[in-house]
Design a protein around this motif. Structure first.
Motif, PDB file in Angstrom:
ATOM      1  N   PHE A 221       7.847  -8.482  15.600  1.00 29.42           N
ATOM      2  CA  PHE A 221       8.420  -7.279  14.992  1.00 29.42           C
ATOM      3  C   PHE A 221       7.490  -6.746  13.907  1.00 29.42           C
ATOM      4  CE2 PHE A 221      11.997  -9.972  16.229  1.00 29.42           C
ATOM      5  CZ  PHE A 221      12.772  -9.096  16.977  1.00 29.42           C
ATOM      6  N   VAL A 222       7.400  -5.438  13.814  1.00 35.39           N
ATOM      7  CA  VAL A 222       6.741  -4.809  12.679  1.00 35.39           C
ATOM      8  C   VAL A 222       7.823  -4.120  11.853  1.00 35.39           C
ATOM      9  CG1 VAL A 222       6.239  -2.770  14.108  1.00 35.39           C
ATOM     10  CG2 VAL A 222       5.034  -3.102  11.940  1.00 35.39           C
ATOM     11  N   PRO A 223       7.916  -4.405  10.551  1.00 38.00           N
ATOM     12  CA  PRO A 223       8.877  -3.656   9.729  1.00 38.00           C
ATOM     13  C   PRO A 223       8.594  -2.161   9.843  1.00 38.00           C
ATOM     14  CG  PRO A 223       8.058  -5.575   8.528  1.00 38.00           C
ATOM     15  CD  PRO A 223       7.228  -5.455   9.772  1.00 38.00           C
ATOM     16  N   ALA A 224       9.526  -1.428  10.418  1.00 37.87           N
ATOM     17  CA  ALA A 224       9.270  -0.043  10.832  1.00 37.87           C
ATOM     18  C   ALA A 224       9.494   0.931   9.687  1.00 37.87           C
ATOM     19  CB  ALA A 224      10.157   0.312  12.024  1.00 37.87           C
ATOM     20  N   THR A 225       8.713   0.781   8.628  1.00 37.14           N
ATOM     21  CA  THR A 225       8.915   1.580   7.424  1.00 37.14           C
ATOM     22  C   THR A 225       7.836   2.636   7.205  1.00 37.14           C
ATOM     23  OG1 THR A 225       7.691  -0.071   6.127  1.00 37.14           O
ATOM     24  CG2 THR A 225      10.090  -0.321   6.251  1.00 37.14           C
ATOM     25  N   THR A 266      14.727  -2.277  11.802  1.00 37.09           N
ATOM     26  CA  THR A 266      14.134  -3.558  12.179  1.00 37.09           C
ATOM     27  C   THR A 266      15.170  -4.675  12.198  1.00 37.09           C
ATOM     28  OG1 THR A 266      12.079  -2.817  11.119  1.00 37.09           O
ATOM     29  CG2 THR A 266      12.241  -5.155  11.688  1.00 37.09           C
ATOM     30  N   VAL A 267      16.060  -4.684  11.219  1.00 33.77           N
ATOM     31  CA  VAL A 267      17.119  -5.697  11.165  1.00 33.77           C
ATOM     32  C   VAL A 267      18.055  -5.557  12.364  1.00 33.77           C
ATOM     33  CG1 VAL A 267      19.174  -6.425   9.879  1.00 33.77           C
ATOM     34  CG2 VAL A 267      17.029  -5.996   8.672  1.00 33.77           C
ATOM     35  N   HIS A 289       4.138  -8.270   1.734  1.00 34.98           N
ATOM     36  CA  HIS A 289       5.298  -9.148   1.832  1.00 34.98           C
ATOM     37  C   HIS A 289       6.614  -8.430   1.569  1.00 34.98           C
ATOM     38  CE1 HIS A 289       3.947  -9.251  -2.402  1.00 34.98           C
ATOM     39  NE2 HIS A 289       5.239  -9.251  -2.681  1.00 34.98           N
ATOM     40  N   ALA A 290       6.591  -7.302   0.872  1.00 29.38           N
ATOM     41  CA  ALA A 290       7.835  -6.677   0.416  1.00 29.38           C
ATOM     42  C   ALA A 290       8.742  -6.289   1.581  1.00 29.38           C
ATOM     43  CB  ALA A 290       7.509  -5.456  -0.441  1.00 29.38           C
ATOM     44  N   GLU A 291       8.182  -5.594   2.581  1.00 34.29           N
ATOM     45  CA  GLU A 291       9.016  -5.148   3.708  1.00 34.29           C
ATOM     46  C   GLU A 291       9.519  -6.326   4.525  1.00 34.29           C
ATOM     47  OE1 GLU A 291       6.091  -3.957   2.953  1.00 34.29           O
ATOM     48  OE2 GLU A 291       6.179  -1.778   2.763  1.00 34.29           O
ATOM     49  N   ASP A 294      12.346  -7.845   2.719  1.00 33.80           N
ATOM     50  CA  ASP A 294      13.534  -6.988   2.839  1.00 33.80           C
ATOM     51  C   ASP A 294      14.260  -7.247   4.156  1.00 33.80           C
ATOM     52  OD1 ASP A 294      13.250  -5.803   0.420  1.00 33.80           O
ATOM     53  OD2 ASP A 294      12.498  -3.883   1.164  1.00 33.80           O
ATOM     54  N   VAL A 295      13.489  -7.382   5.239  1.00 37.92           N
ATOM     55  CA  VAL A 295      14.088  -7.655   6.544  1.00 37.92           C
ATOM     56  C   VAL A 295      14.849  -8.983   6.499  1.00 37.92           C
ATOM     57  CG1 VAL A 295      13.594  -8.205   8.967  1.00 37.92           C
ATOM     58  CG2 VAL A 295      12.437  -6.271   7.856  1.00 37.92           C
ATOM     59  N   LEU A 296      14.224 -10.009   5.941  1.00 40.60           N
ATOM     60  CA  LEU A 296      14.871 -11.321   5.880  1.00 40.60           C
ATOM     61  C   LEU A 296      16.120 -11.286   5.009  1.00 40.60           C
ATOM     62  CD1 LEU A 296      12.010 -13.960   5.641  1.00 40.60           C
ATOM     63  CD2 LEU A 296      13.338 -13.261   7.618  1.00 40.60           C
ATOM     64  N   ASP A 297      16.064 -10.522   3.919  1.00 43.72           N
ATOM     65  CA  ASP A 297      17.219 -10.445   3.019  1.00 43.72           C
ATOM     66  C   ASP A 297      18.457  -9.892   3.729  1.00 43.72           C
ATOM     67  OD1 ASP A 297      15.897 -11.509   0.871  1.00 43.72           O
ATOM     68  OD2 ASP A 297      15.421  -9.574  -0.055  1.00 43.72           O
TER      69      ASP A 297
END
Length: 313
Positions: A221-225, A266-267, A289-291, A294-297
């Motif tokens: 997955f890529v955090p889609a931000t 992404t979540v 690491h921020a995005e 965020d996904v993991l949170d």
């Protein structure tokens, strides 16, 4: 003075992990300044307890010094396990043998065997390994030679899998045949290329299982931000993100809203794929690491027990 540890004590202290596998992809730094920033990212990702971090390399291993720099940092300064990318294109068989031995000497026990992207106009030489399958076989050959020095241990080999048809493949059936060949050559697991629709991953899983593949197929997955990053990914992979997602990202009022939209997408995607039986998730971090955090949170990984992953193993 030594102390005696009993089996019941070990059982009480042993960590019990119920969540799916978790891993991140990192790019080697391009300069000393960016390496300082990368170390900070590694520190934040380490706190989430991933199973490994993958270290990418350029086709032809033109950045080998930086790959080794990051790998040695992970091994010496963190509790993380590195999964180092090996690309066969652009390197001779002899060069690959040298690199594999060098990585094993440093303590690396995870390798991701890839062909790599063919540079424009590149013609394969006689001493190049043309595909990932023979690269997997080469790693296993070296492993057998070094069984004693590895203390009988085994190198874990990952390969790539394609939810969408590979750009150079005639059919998805051909992609499945390639995955079968990689498993028979000795691969242990596969990480998928990027996708944006859960049924696409489920289709890959169904085709692979019908063909007898038992490799865990870890979705990437890529955090889609970031819409510009997504556009670059589409150009490289041929996999376009949903137009609706791109539109919402582009008209977002600010970076905060854009990040919220991309993380939510992404979540939701990761949740659907994990519900479908994916054994874990691999996050392409782009050294940010921020995005990823965020996904993991927003994902409750503990809700997916290891028992529910048995279908994919």
């Amino acid at each position: 003075m030594s102390t005696t540890t009993t089996l019941p004590e070990l059982e009480r202290s042993a960590p019990v992990r119920h969540r799916p596998a978790l891993s991140y992809e990192l790019f080697p730094a391009r300069s000393d300044v960016s390496f300082d920033r990368l170390r900070e990212t590694v520190r934040h990702l380490e706190a989430t307890g991933p199973d490994y971090v993958s270290v990418t390399s350029r086709t032809g291993h033109g950045n080998l010094d930086r790959v080794l720099e990051l790998t040695e940092h992970v091994l010496a300064e963190t509790s993380l396990r590195p999964l180092v990318h090996l690309t066969s294109v652009g390197s001779t068989r002899a060069q690959l043998v040298t690199i594999i031995h060098a990585l094993l000497d440093r303590g690396v026990r995870g390798l991701l065997a890839l062909r790599g992207d063919l540079p424009e106009g590149h013609r394969l030489e006689d001493d190049e390994i043309p595909f990932a399958r023979p690269l997997v076989e080469l790693i296993r050959d070296i492993e057998r030679e070094r069984t004693a020095t590895l203390a009988g241990g085994r190198v874990s080999i990952g390969v790539a899998a394609y939810p969408h048809r590979h750009p150079e493949s005639p059919t998805t059936s051909h992609d499945t045949e390639v995955l079968v060949a990689k498993e028979r050559a000795g691969a242990d697991f596969a990480i998928t290329q990027v996708f944006f629709d859960a049924p696409v991953y489920c289709g890959l899983l169904e085709r692979a299982r019908a063909a007898g593949v038992r490799l865990p197929l870890v979705p990437g997955f890529v955090p889609a931000t970031n819409p510009r990053r997504l556009a670059r990914l589409a150009a490289l992979s041929g996999v376009a993100p949903p137009r609706d997602l791109l539109h919402r990202l582009e008209i977002a009022a600010d970076d905060v809203e854009r990040r919220r939209i991309g993380v939510r997408f992404t979540v939701d995607l990761a949740t659907r794929v994990l519900d479908a039986g994916a054994p874990g998730l691999h996050l392409f971090t782009f050294n940010s690491h921020a995005e990823a955090l965020d996904v993991l949170d927003h994902l409750d990984l503990d809700r997916w027990s290891t028992a529910s992953q048995g279908e994919t193993r």
